[in-house]
Design an enzyme around this catalytic site. Structure first.
Site, PDB file in Angstrom:
ATOM      1  N   HIS A 105      -6.106   5.952 -39.135  1.00 50.01           N
ATOM      2  CA  HIS A 105      -6.173   5.728 -37.689  1.00 50.01           C
ATOM      3  C   HIS A 105      -6.952   4.445 -37.375  1.00 50.01           C
ATOM      4  CE1 HIS A 105      -6.454   7.173 -33.434  1.00 50.01           C
ATOM      5  NE2 HIS A 105      -7.524   6.396 -33.466  1.00 50.01           N
ATOM      6  N   GLU A 106      -8.131   4.324 -37.978  1.00 52.58           N
ATOM      7  CA  GLU A 106      -8.966   3.149 -37.709  1.00 52.58           C
ATOM      8  C   GLU A 106      -8.331   1.869 -38.265  1.00 52.58           C
ATOM      9  OE1 GLU A 106     -11.194   3.517 -35.506  1.00 52.58           O
ATOM     10  OE2 GLU A 106     -11.131   5.696 -35.611  1.00 52.58           O
ATOM     11  N   HIS A 120      -5.929   0.388 -35.749  1.00 52.92           N
ATOM     12  CA  HIS A 120      -6.636  -0.451 -34.770  1.00 52.92           C
ATOM     13  C   HIS A 120      -6.948  -1.819 -35.394  1.00 52.92           C
ATOM     14  CE1 HIS A 120      -7.272   2.641 -31.746  1.00 52.92           C
ATOM     15  NE2 HIS A 120      -7.894   3.434 -32.603  1.00 52.92           N
TER      16      HIS A 120
END
Length: 158
Positions: free
Chosen positions: A67-68, A71
């Site tokens: 997820h990170e 980003h």
């Protein structure tokens, strides 16, 4: 797991799923309480909540890292890196990352729990976290009605 091991894991996941290098710093941040991790726009570093790894395990940690990294890579490519952006949603789905991380037991967030009990279903492996003991002869799995068993007890040191 140490910060160095986390750094290696993040670099490996970045190369395996995104085919791009992770050239910044990944570390555990003990001050994170309500989120699994965060990507810092100013430094491009990634911070991870170690409690998620300790309570939920390696699979949850890998999901948070994916997820990170979505980003991270989208921001560096000047594309939509926010949760609401289509680029973010598409990339997250393609690498198999979660949109949101699983919830920690509420007791841990408040800092009041002395221990957390983890029960699991024998049939479907669904996990349940509880503050108090349950009578496993009285309750069954809410998903498949299977038998429950006590997996582990995690003590929280203050």
């Amino acid at each position: 797991m140490t910060n160095e091991e986390l750094q290696g894991l993040v670099e490996g996941i970045s190369w395996e799923y995104f085919k791009r290098k992770f050239e910044h710093k990944a570390s555990f941040n003990p001050r994170l309480r309500t989120t699994g991790g965060r990507y810092l726009l100013s430094t491009h570093n990634i911070e991870i909540n170690k409690t998620y790894y300790e309570v939920m395990g390696l699979e949850e940690l890998i999901g948070i890292i994916k997820h990170e990294l979505c980003h991270y890579h989208l921001h560096l490519l000047n594309r939509g890196y926010q949760h609401k952006d289509a680029d973010f949603k598409i990339l997250l789905k393609s690498v198999g990352g979660p949109r949101f991380c699983s919830s920690l037991p509420i007791e841990m967030k408040k800092g009041k729990a002395k221990r957390v009990l983890i029960y699991s279903c024998v049939s479907c492996k669904q996990k349940y976290t509880r503050k108090k003991r349950m009578d496993i002869n009285k309750y069954v799995c809410g998903k498949c009605r299977g038998r429950l068993k006590l997996e582990e007890i995690i003590s929280i040191d203050k």
